[in-house]
Design a protein around this motif. Sequence first.
Motif, PDB file in Angstrom:
ATOM      1  N   GLY A 318      -2.756   7.647   4.271  1.00 61.46           N
ATOM      2  CA  GLY A 318      -3.902   7.347   5.127  1.00 61.46           C
ATOM      3  C   GLY A 318      -3.576   6.293   6.170  1.00 61.46           C
ATOM      4  N   LYS A 319      -4.644   5.778   6.754  1.00 62.04           N
ATOM      5  CA  LYS A 319      -4.536   4.884   7.909  1.00 62.04           C
ATOM      6  C   LYS A 319      -3.701   3.627   7.627  1.00 62.04           C
ATOM      7  CE  LYS A 319      -7.599   2.284  10.895  1.00 62.04           C
ATOM      8  NZ  LYS A 319      -8.944   1.838  11.171  1.00 62.04           N
ATOM      9  N   TYR A 320      -3.720   3.150   6.392  1.00 63.13           N
ATOM     10  CA  TYR A 320      -3.056   1.868   6.103  1.00 63.13           C
ATOM     11  C   TYR A 320      -1.636   2.011   5.593  1.00 63.13           C
ATOM     12  CZ  TYR A 320      -7.322  -0.374   7.342  1.00 63.13           C
ATOM     13  OH  TYR A 320      -8.387  -0.819   8.069  1.00 63.13           O
ATOM     14  N   LYS A 321      -1.148   3.249   5.530  1.00 61.14           N
ATOM     15  CA  LYS A 321       0.250   3.457   5.144  1.00 61.14           C
ATOM     16  C   LYS A 321       1.153   2.750   6.153  1.00 61.14           C
ATOM     17  CE  LYS A 321       3.753   6.966   4.737  1.00 61.14           C
ATOM     18  NZ  LYS A 321       4.057   8.354   4.482  1.00 61.14           N
ATOM     19  N   ASN A 322       2.031   1.922   5.656  1.00 66.84           N
ATOM     20  CA  ASN A 322       2.970   1.176   6.513  1.00 66.84           C
ATOM     21  C   ASN A 322       2.309   0.301   7.566  1.00 66.84           C
ATOM     22  OD1 ASN A 322       5.431   1.825   5.370  1.00 66.84           O
ATOM     23  ND2 ASN A 322       5.399   3.849   6.322  1.00 66.84           N
ATOM     24  N   SER A 536      -5.824   3.584  -3.036  1.00 71.17           N
ATOM     25  CA  SER A 536      -6.011   2.223  -2.516  1.00 71.17           C
ATOM     26  C   SER A 536      -4.643   1.646  -2.170  1.00 71.17           C
ATOM     27  CB  SER A 536      -6.717   1.352  -3.553  1.00 71.17           C
ATOM     28  OG  SER A 536      -5.828   0.879  -4.514  1.00 71.17           O
ATOM     29  N   PRO A 537      -4.417   1.351  -0.904  1.00 74.69           N
ATOM     30  CA  PRO A 537      -3.081   0.887  -0.496  1.00 74.69           C
ATOM     31  C   PRO A 537      -2.698  -0.465  -1.086  1.00 74.69           C
ATOM     32  CG  PRO A 537      -4.410   1.562   1.398  1.00 74.69           C
ATOM     33  CD  PRO A 537      -5.322   1.531   0.226  1.00 74.69           C
ATOM     34  N   GLN A 538      -3.682  -1.233  -1.567  1.00 78.84           N
ATOM     35  CA  GLN A 538      -3.341  -2.535  -2.164  1.00 78.84           C
ATOM     36  C   GLN A 538      -4.250  -2.782  -3.365  1.00 78.84           C
ATOM     37  OE1 GLN A 538      -4.013  -4.484   1.675  1.00 78.84           O
ATOM     38  NE2 GLN A 538      -5.593  -5.755   0.718  1.00 78.84           N
ATOM     39  N   ILE A 539      -3.788  -3.655  -4.272  1.00 75.22           N
ATOM     40  CA  ILE A 539      -4.514  -3.890  -5.522  1.00 75.22           C
ATOM     41  C   ILE A 539      -4.617  -5.396  -5.770  1.00 75.22           C
ATOM     42  CG2 ILE A 539      -4.476  -3.512  -8.036  1.00 75.22           C
ATOM     43  CD1 ILE A 539      -3.140  -0.835  -7.561  1.00 75.22           C
ATOM     44  N   TRP A 540      -5.792  -5.820  -6.251  1.00 74.97           N
ATOM     45  CA  TRP A 540      -5.963  -7.231  -6.620  1.00 74.97           C
ATOM     46  C   TRP A 540      -5.140  -7.459  -7.898  1.00 74.97           C
ATOM     47  CZ3 TRP A 540      -6.068 -11.680  -5.113  1.00 74.97           C
ATOM     48  CH2 TRP A 540      -6.633 -12.762  -5.793  1.00 74.97           C
ATOM     49  N   THR A 541      -4.071  -8.219  -7.757  1.00 80.85           N
ATOM     50  CA  THR A 541      -3.023  -8.277  -8.773  1.00 80.85           C
ATOM     51  C   THR A 541      -3.465  -8.968 -10.056  1.00 80.85           C
ATOM     52  OG1 THR A 541      -1.631  -8.540  -6.833  1.00 80.85           O
ATOM     53  CG2 THR A 541      -0.553  -8.801  -8.957  1.00 80.85           C
ATOM     54  N   SER A 542      -4.257 -10.007  -9.906  1.00 80.45           N
ATOM     55  CA  SER A 542      -4.712 -10.745 -11.090  1.00 80.45           C
ATOM     56  C   SER A 542      -5.842 -11.668 -10.682  1.00 80.45           C
ATOM     57  CB  SER A 542      -3.564 -11.597 -11.651  1.00 80.45           C
ATOM     58  OG  SER A 542      -4.032 -12.377 -12.734  1.00 80.45           O
ATOM     59  N   THR A 626       7.703  -8.614   7.778  1.00 84.41           N
ATOM     60  CA  THR A 626       8.778  -8.932   6.825  1.00 84.41           C
ATOM     61  C   THR A 626       8.192  -9.206   5.447  1.00 84.41           C
ATOM     62  OG1 THR A 626      10.112  -9.856   8.590  1.00 84.41           O
ATOM     63  CG2 THR A 626      10.682 -10.526   6.358  1.00 84.41           C
ATOM     64  N   PHE A 627       7.141 -10.028   5.360  1.00 87.12           N
ATOM     65  CA  PHE A 627       6.591 -10.367   4.049  1.00 87.12           C
ATOM     66  C   PHE A 627       6.009  -9.143   3.333  1.00 87.12           C
ATOM     67  CE2 PHE A 627       6.392 -14.856   5.645  1.00 87.12           C
ATOM     68  CZ  PHE A 627       7.192 -15.384   4.646  1.00 87.12           C
ATOM     69  N   GLN A 628       5.333  -8.265   4.075  1.00 88.21           N
ATOM     70  CA  GLN A 628       4.667  -7.132   3.404  1.00 88.21           C
ATOM     71  C   GLN A 628       5.587  -5.930   3.188  1.00 88.21           C
ATOM     72  OE1 GLN A 628       0.995  -6.333   5.582  1.00 88.21           O
ATOM     73  NE2 GLN A 628       0.103  -8.280   4.957  1.00 88.21           N
ATOM     74  N   TYR A 629       6.564  -5.757   4.105  1.00 84.27           N
ATOM     75  CA  TYR A 629       7.376  -4.532   4.011  1.00 84.27           C
ATOM     76  C   TYR A 629       8.875  -4.775   3.944  1.00 84.27           C
ATOM     77  CZ  TYR A 629       3.092  -1.977   4.911  1.00 84.27           C
ATOM     78  OH  TYR A 629       1.835  -1.441   4.798  1.00 84.27           O
ATOM     79  N   GLY A 630       9.305  -6.031   3.969  1.00 83.73           N
ATOM     80  CA  GLY A 630      10.737  -6.307   3.908  1.00 83.73           C
ATOM     81  C   GLY A 630      11.318  -5.914   2.554  1.00 83.73           C
ATOM     82  N   LYS A 631      12.652  -5.911   2.513  1.00 83.57           N
ATOM     83  CA  LYS A 631      13.332  -5.553   1.255  1.00 83.57           C
ATOM     84  C   LYS A 631      13.356  -6.788   0.352  1.00 83.57           C
ATOM     85  CE  LYS A 631      17.907  -4.397  -0.400  1.00 83.57           C
ATOM     86  NZ  LYS A 631      19.228  -3.950  -0.067  1.00 83.57           N
TER      87      LYS A 631
END
Length: 776
Positions: A318-322, A536-542, A626-631
């Motif tokens: 969807g729209k938020y991919k990458n 959901s492209p992101q999840i509330w981790t804790s 970099t922070f969200q998609y870097g290696k």
Amino acid sequence: MIKVKDGVFFLETDKTSYIFKLTDKGHPEHIYYGSRVTCADIEALRMKNTIMLGSSVDYAPDTPAYSLDNILLEYSGIGKGDYRHTPIEIIMPDGSFVTDFVYSGYSLADTAYECDGLPTAYGKAQTLIVDYKDKKYDGIVLKSIYTVFEECNVICRACELENNSEGDVIIRKLMSFMLDIPASPFDMITFDGTWAREAHLHRRAVEAGILVNDSTTGSSSNRHNPGFLLAARDADEERGIVYGFNLVYSGNHYSAVEKGPFGTVRVMSGINPHCFLWKLKRGEKFSTPEAVITLGECGYNSVMENMHAFVNEHIVRGKYKNAERPVVLNNWEAHFFNFNRRKLHSLAGKAQKLGVEMFVLDDGWFGARESDRAGLGDWQVNTKKLPGGITALAKKINKMGMKFGLWFEPECVNEDSNLFRAHPDWIIKVPGREGSVGRNQYVLDLTKAEVQDYIVDSLDKVLSSANIEYVKWDYNRHISDAYSNTLKNQGEFYHRYIMGLYSVLERIFFQKHPNVLFESCSSGGNRFDLGMLCYSPQIWTSDNTDPIERLDIQGGIYCLYPQSAVSAHVSMSPHQQTLRPTPLSTRFNVAAFGVLGYELDFGELTPHERREIKEQIAFYKKHRRTFQYGKLNFVKSEKTNQILWQIKGDDEIFAGIYQRHQTSCPERDILRVPLCDAYKEYLVESVKQYLRIGRFGSLIKHITPVALRADGFIVRVADRHFAMTDGKEFYKCSGRALRAGIGLAMQYAGTGYHEKLRILGDFGSNIYHIKEIKGE
Ligand code: GLA
């Protein structure tokens, strides 16, 4: 690439080969899974079976030395001599548990596998489907599905069982895959915990017997994440062979690793057989969730690299991919249920000034929701708290220049709610038994079409009433009293619940509101899985935002899921759940390695802290890709009190050093950056951060011209408005030096202050920005 020739199935990714071969009896013999080899190696790689062993059972009277117990297999059944853990347990039309699936054909397609009712990985891929028919009932067909995602070195596997025989088949267990691996000392690594302590890494030796990783809570759970690793005994963060496994599923899962009598290791994953029973009538088909398998030779880091690329490219859609994800301010820990329009406007005003992009209103905006005892299920805005409703609030937030997001918990209901009073029969509960509650709420029966419609319609109404660009979808309890009056067979309940959930999510987020950014949450990370990530492209981790706790929680999650999926907020210190005080810099330095947000009342901070946050947000936005998609890489730390995370972007690397407890007179710190290119030159700079003056306590009097009291007025005022810049470091060096490790400034040790010292103390941290020097 998939090649099939003379009964050999050869699956290849960029760095791995996966091979199996049909035996002359038609069983699929597993030959190899590892770094790339060629077909010429098959005979050498094959496990040799030349003699029968003691009490072993021959497959048939005319097949000496052909015992299924001795062979590495791709899938196996019950009753024909294989006594290892079985991936399939079905009651056949003759009432027996005996099955014998033999090869009957295959097909190849240049697409990914799709499954009715369950999400699957998508995108550029090749799929192989191998059919096996039962030898007695040839109408009962087992399809073993392999999808190869070449570039990320992932092979997905799933199974379908079709019943075209005269009688019924009852499935008690049907795993998505089975993999037999030749002997090697392995450890199983699982990610376990509970609420607010999710995904802690546990490593156990695989010895004779079976290790199980599962969930029985109705969801993938915070107890045991469905993903796990199998690491060679000597493998660590950076070195050694590690296999990674996961399931595209959000319900009860089950994985087992068994070391068999001949030293081979059997791995399987799928729907948990716990309370599972599925009747397959003539003409029906059952499909398992898809399992994800990968392998690498550079420790956990290689599994991370493959899994992260796979999730970003083939799971999130969807729209938020990458896409770069916004910096949010969530009002939960600022207000809990105690807010009104004025308080929200005031918080939003501060958030906007600091650079926040999305203002999220959490629980408490609807029905009679003044606490967690009432109102859940009534998705009508509380106009006493919010005159003008969500429409006016969203408009106001948009006018301030921010996006607006809203919290829902659609799967549950309080007894004290209009929804429960109107539909008491919509909750999950066994007739004649009192239902058990969790957080004062029941779970709605999502196997019911009318419940699904209610959720879709009520969310659609709210989402259509205002410019809502983000939804936090919560789910705050486990399932109890599993039962639905829609089902004849209660063994189908848990799986049908999850299929009901997926159908609702599909309708809301794909069909009706595809532009909404959906963040999934379940008391934090109680449903952090690939099934949810398909929607959901992101999840509330804790719910735990203490950065020191997050080192373990995010550190575990990263082994399987990318930073772009990891929602991470900066909150108040001392922390609400641990009472641990931590520097604002460390709270940011940990949250920045994910999707950064804030969850606190900016009004409770000092003016200097607000300035600091403004700088943090600006810095994060500049380097967000970099922070969200870097290696992401883990670097093995020589110090037991330090964790090292590093991320490589297009032309920059960030290296985080996080310290748990301070040791006195600390050992020296070396910055080793394996992600650097040996033949490039770099500038290394510590990222600017501050030290609160108040942190020095009574030592302050030694560094000021006049003796000041630590608790005196002047120090308190100074602490609110000023802070010291933390030791600045700057180096210019080659990638070779950074790969070997460069010496960092000494840590403060109590014998004097120097501006070149690093002052970490308990829970201190630094991030280094390592930038390529171009054209040298
Ligand atoms: C759960 C979530 C929190 C918050 C509360 C609201 O605990 O995990 O983030 O949304 O619910 O009730």
